[in-house]
Design a protein around this motif. Structure first.
Motif, PDB file in Angstrom:
ATOM      1  N   ARG A   1       0.870  -1.182   0.000  1.00 47.45           N
ATOM      2  CA  ARG A   1       0.000   0.000   0.000  1.00 47.45           C
ATOM      3  C   ARG A   1       0.901   1.223   0.000  1.00 47.45           C
ATOM      4  NH1 ARG A   1      -1.628   0.566   4.705  1.00 47.45           N
ATOM      5  NH2 ARG A   1      -3.536   1.800   4.435  1.00 47.45           N
ATOM      6  N   ILE A   2       0.763   2.073  -1.002  1.00 53.82           N
ATOM      7  CA  ILE A   2       1.632   3.248  -1.109  1.00 53.82           C
ATOM      8  C   ILE A   2       0.778   4.496  -1.317  1.00 53.82           C
ATOM      9  CG2 ILE A   2       3.455   4.384  -2.431  1.00 53.82           C
ATOM     10  CD1 ILE A   2       4.532   1.664  -3.150  1.00 53.82           C
ATOM     11  N   ASN A   3       1.026   5.509  -0.515  1.00 56.42           N
ATOM     12  CA  ASN A   3       0.362   6.810  -0.649  1.00 56.42           C
ATOM     13  C   ASN A   3       1.087   7.633  -1.695  1.00 56.42           C
ATOM     14  OD1 ASN A   3      -1.972   7.767   0.744  1.00 56.42           O
ATOM     15  ND2 ASN A   3      -0.922   7.323   2.691  1.00 56.42           N
ATOM     16  N   GLY A   4       0.578   7.632  -2.907  1.00 57.60           N
ATOM     17  CA  GLY A   4       1.172   8.419  -3.968  1.00 57.60           C
ATOM     18  C   GLY A   4       2.271   7.688  -4.696  1.00 57.60           C
ATOM     19  N   LYS A   5       2.083   7.526  -6.028  1.00 65.03           N
ATOM     20  CA  LYS A   5       3.063   6.762  -6.807  1.00 65.03           C
ATOM     21  C   LYS A   5       2.862   7.047  -8.285  1.00 65.03           C
ATOM     22  CE  LYS A   5       4.203   1.976  -8.020  1.00 65.03           C
ATOM     23  NZ  LYS A   5       5.656   2.066  -7.856  1.00 65.03           N
ATOM     24  N   TYR A   6       3.953   7.092  -9.048  1.00 63.62           N
ATOM     25  CA  TYR A   6       3.866   7.182 -10.502  1.00 63.62           C
ATOM     26  C   TYR A   6       3.727   5.775 -11.072  1.00 63.62           C
ATOM     27  CZ  TYR A   6       5.025  12.134 -11.145  1.00 63.62           C
ATOM     28  OH  TYR A   6       4.996  13.508 -11.163  1.00 63.62           O
ATOM     29  N   LEU A   7       2.744   5.618 -11.935  1.00 60.93           N
ATOM     30  CA  LEU A   7       2.615   4.362 -12.689  1.00 60.93           C
ATOM     31  C   LEU A   7       3.271   4.605 -14.039  1.00 60.93           C
ATOM     32  CD1 LEU A   7      -1.100   3.409 -11.913  1.00 60.93           C
ATOM     33  CD2 LEU A   7       0.985   2.801 -10.657  1.00 60.93           C
ATOM     34  N   ILE A   8       4.273   3.853 -14.334  1.00 61.77           N
ATOM     35  CA  ILE A   8       5.072   4.104 -15.533  1.00 61.77           C
ATOM     36  C   ILE A   8       4.996   2.905 -16.462  1.00 61.77           C
ATOM     37  CG2 ILE A   8       7.382   4.625 -16.404  1.00 61.77           C
ATOM     38  CD1 ILE A   8       7.993   5.855 -13.649  1.00 61.77           C
ATOM     39  N   GLY A   9       4.676   3.171 -17.709  1.00 60.10           N
ATOM     40  CA  GLY A   9       4.650   2.140 -18.731  1.00 60.10           C
ATOM     41  C   GLY A   9       5.428   2.595 -19.947  1.00 60.10           C
ATOM     42  N   ASP A  10       5.312   1.833 -21.035  1.00 62.15           N
ATOM     43  CA  ASP A  10       6.043   2.185 -22.258  1.00 62.15           C
ATOM     44  C   ASP A  10       5.547   3.511 -22.849  1.00 62.15           C
ATOM     45  OD1 ASP A  10       7.497  -0.118 -22.021  1.00 62.15           O
ATOM     46  OD2 ASP A  10       6.186  -1.284 -23.347  1.00 62.15           O
ATOM     47  N   THR A  11       4.254   3.779 -22.684  1.00 64.03           N
ATOM     48  CA  THR A  11       3.685   4.970 -23.340  1.00 64.03           C
ATOM     49  C   THR A  11       3.033   5.928 -22.353  1.00 64.03           C
ATOM     50  OG1 THR A  11       1.618   3.795 -23.732  1.00 64.03           O
ATOM     51  CG2 THR A  11       3.289   3.694 -25.473  1.00 64.03           C
ATOM     52  N   TYR A  12       3.245   5.691 -21.061  1.00 61.62           N
ATOM     53  CA  TYR A  12       2.573   6.574 -20.096  1.00 61.62           C
ATOM     54  C   TYR A  12       3.389   6.686 -18.804  1.00 61.62           C
ATOM     55  CZ  TYR A  12       1.194   2.223 -17.792  1.00 61.62           C
ATOM     56  OH  TYR A  12       1.212   1.014 -17.160  1.00 61.62           O
ATOM     57  N   LYS A  13       3.088   7.764 -18.088  1.00 62.39           N
ATOM     58  CA  LYS A  13       3.600   7.992 -16.746  1.00 62.39           C
ATOM     59  C   LYS A  13       2.506   8.738 -16.006  1.00 62.39           C
ATOM     60  CE  LYS A  13       7.364  10.060 -14.077  1.00 62.39           C
ATOM     61  NZ  LYS A  13       8.639  10.837 -14.123  1.00 62.39           N
ATOM     62  N   THR A  14       1.806   8.031 -15.121  1.00 61.19           N
ATOM     63  CA  THR A  14       0.618   8.577 -14.484  1.00 61.19           C
ATOM     64  C   THR A  14       0.754   8.552 -12.970  1.00 61.19           C
ATOM     65  OG1 THR A  14      -0.715   7.706 -16.314  1.00 61.19           O
ATOM     66  CG2 THR A  14      -1.888   8.376 -14.310  1.00 61.19           C
ATOM     67  N   TRP A  15       0.393   9.658 -12.363  1.00 59.74           N
ATOM     68  CA  TRP A  15       0.418   9.742 -10.891  1.00 59.74           C
ATOM     69  C   TRP A  15      -0.913   9.274 -10.324  1.00 59.74           C
ATOM     70  CZ3 TRP A  15       3.739  10.620  -6.984  1.00 59.74           C
ATOM     71  CH2 TRP A  15       3.213  10.883  -5.718  1.00 59.74           C
ATOM     72  N   VAL A  16      -0.835   8.428  -9.256  1.00 56.35           N
ATOM     73  CA  VAL A  16      -2.046   8.035  -8.520  1.00 56.35           C
ATOM     74  C   VAL A  16      -1.815   8.327  -7.047  1.00 56.35           C
ATOM     75  CG1 VAL A  16      -2.709   6.256 -10.184  1.00 56.35           C
ATOM     76  CG2 VAL A  16      -1.252   5.633  -8.251  1.00 56.35           C
ATOM     77  N   ASP A  17      -2.891   8.663  -6.347  1.00 57.89           N
ATOM     78  CA  ASP A  17      -2.770   9.004  -4.924  1.00 57.89           C
ATOM     79  C   ASP A  17      -2.754   7.769  -4.033  1.00 57.89           C
ATOM     80  OD1 ASP A  17      -2.700  11.733  -5.433  1.00 57.89           O
ATOM     81  OD2 ASP A  17      -4.895  11.910  -5.411  1.00 57.89           O
ATOM     82  N   LYS A  18      -3.503   6.758  -4.442  1.00 61.33           N
ATOM     83  CA  LYS A  18      -3.606   5.553  -3.616  1.00 61.33           C
ATOM     84  C   LYS A  18      -3.295   4.324  -4.471  1.00 61.33           C
ATOM     85  CE  LYS A  18      -5.051   8.066  -0.175  1.00 61.33           C
ATOM     86  NZ  LYS A  18      -4.196   8.305   0.999  1.00 61.33           N
ATOM     87  N   TRP A  19      -2.258   3.631  -4.073  1.00 58.14           N
ATOM     88  CA  TRP A  19      -1.794   2.468  -4.847  1.00 58.14           C
ATOM     89  C   TRP A  19      -1.829   1.223  -3.964  1.00 58.14           C
ATOM     90  CZ3 TRP A  19      -1.108   0.157  -9.204  1.00 58.14           C
ATOM     91  CH2 TRP A  19      -0.193  -0.897  -9.345  1.00 58.14           C
TER      92      TRP A  19
END
Length: 471
Positions: free
Chosen positions: A394-412
């Motif tokens: 469980r992580i409070n705030g994290k970048y989700l990174i893929g080949d074509t994206y980099k997205t910030w989420v608050d709850k992971w």
């Protein structure tokens, strides 16, 4: 008158004859005395030296020494004779013999006394020569080596074989005894040696091995059984891997069989990725209870118990070393499931996700606590994997990174190491329905932000997540 004269003549003749006889005896004895000869019936070291000179007497005892033998016997049977001349030189003190001669007086001759003399001998023994000679002589008799007691492995166990007494003569010990007693042997004080006193003894007796033999029996009775499966470790498993080293008097166990057994245990108890029976939430909207709908089979995923085979191997090794058996043992776990029930290791607290209904339910102890519509992976392109998983972080705030994206989420809330998890998706205005067929995620479960925030605070690492698709 004539008769008296005859008697007188006879008396005179007898008297003269007696006087002549005495004179002859005295003359003979004097001649013996003058010639320095030993008295009649005299002995020197037990040998007859009557009427012999000092030189003659010396020659007698010296010649006898050349013929001296010592007999080796066993159980009252003569085995062989050892001729001392083959390794000894014996000489005598001629001065002592002369002294014995000088003590003889003429009066001793007149009285006809006999004497017994003793003279010390000087023995020079060549130990090296004696060793070679003794080895050669002993090789002519049959000898049987002793056998040590030993522990023998048979087809179905171990056998304690007793020692066997032999008739092998310890040559060095016998030689040392002869070396020590050679003067007594030379004097005929010792004429035979019982070699049974010099037999080599078994170095190991059965009583020396009794403790190890009993311990081997304990090992073969060692047994471990487990809770929750039929895996056992017993005599049949251990026997091919246990042996006894008689030379070192040591029990040796190859513990490699325990690794095979821990692997067998893991196969029996590990449930990660296994197929589970699971009753889904009823499709009837008015009935929303845990396990209220049809029973399905869910395969794959990361959730399940895992035996820690390395730790279990170490525990078993220690139990075996101490020969401690164990019934219904609990394995060493690398990971345990939430429930210990054999047919239901998920329990009643879990997240249920239906891909075909695009919906999530969160049950706590069988009671529905939260639910929401969701968006899962793009159908046919980035399908969300089905199976039974669990929240790994469980992580409070994290970048989700893929080949074509980099997205910030608050709850992971991670489910897999391949990047699948539950998270808020503030960029989506709608959830549920058929959105996932044309605007789905890259495999994650997208949640409304407010729901994700609340869910994040209420879930925990290890919580089961069941994902299925009945579409």
């Amino acid at each position: 008158m004539k008769t008296r004269n005859k008697v007188l003549i006879v008396f005179v003749v007898i008297t003269i004859a007696a006087m002549l006889s005495v004179a002859g005896y005295l003359f003979y004895q004097y001649r013996q005395f003058e010639q320095k000869l030993f008295l009649d019936h005299s002995t020197l070291n037990g040998l007859d030296v009557s009427c012999m000179s000092v030189d003659g007497a010396y020659d007698v005892v010296y010649a006898d020494s050349k013929n001296k033998k010592i007999t080796l016997t066993a159980q009252n049977q003569n085995l062989l004779d050892l001729e001392l001349s083959n390794f000894c030189e014996i000489t005598f003190d001629k001065e002592a013999i002369q002294k014995g001669m000088d003590e003889i007086t003429f009066k001793d001759f007149l009285q006809g006394k006999s004497r017994n003399y003793q003279t010390d001998c000087n023995v020079e023994m060549n130990k090296e020569k004696a060793s070679i000679y003794l080895k050669e002589k002993l090789s002519t008799i049959q000898q049987k080596k002793p056998k040590d007691a030993r522990i023998k492995k048979t087809e179905d166990g171990f056998e304690l074989v007793s020692e066997v007494e032999g008739t092998k003569i310890a040559r060095k010990r016998l030689l040392n005894y002869i070396w020590t007693e050679i003067e007594e042997i030379a004097k005929n004080q010792i004429t035979s040696i019982d070699v049974t006193e010099f037999y080599k003894k078994p170095l190991v007796k059965a009583e020396d091995l009794e403790a190890d033999f009993e311990k081997l029996e304990k090992y073969l009775n060692w047994k471990v059984s487990y809770q929750g499966c039929k895996v056992t470790i017993d005599r049949e498993d251990l026997f091919p891997y246990i042996k006894y080293q008689n030379k070192k008097k040591k029990i040796v166990i190859d513990n490699s069989f325990l690794r095979n057994k821990t692997s067998e245990l893991a196969q029996a108890l590990n449930t990660v990725g296994s197929t589970r029976k699971f009753k889904v939430t009823s499709y009837k909207k008015e009935t929303k209870k845990a396990h209220s709908g049809e029973e399905i089979l869910v395969s794959g995923g990361t959730y399940g118990q895992i035996v820690n085979t390395e730790e279990e191997y170490n525990v078993l090794s220690e139990l075996l070393k101490e020969c401690k058996s164990k019934k219904k043992k609990e394995p060493a776990w690398q990971r345990e499931t939430q429930s210990s029930k054999k047919d239901d290791d998920i329990g009643d607290t879990y997240i249920e996700i239906s891909i075909d209904r695009q919906h999530l339910w969160y049950y706590v102890e069988g009671k529905l606590e939260m639910e929401t519509d969701i968006v899962t992976g793009m159908k046919g392109t980035h399908d969300t994997p089905t199976g039974t998983y669990y929240i790994t972080e469980r992580i409070n705030g994290k970048y989700l990174i893929g080949d074509t994206y980099k997205t910030w989420v608050d709850k992971w809330m991670r489910l897999t190491n391949m990047g699948v998890g539950l998270h808020d998706a503030s960029w989506k205005s709608r959830f549920g329905g058929s959105i996932y067929t044309y605007s789905g995620s890259h495999g994650c479960i997208n949640l409304p932000s407010s729901f994700a925030y609340e869910l994040f605070d209420r879930v925990y690492v290890g919580l089961p997540v069941i994902i299925y698709d009945l579409g």
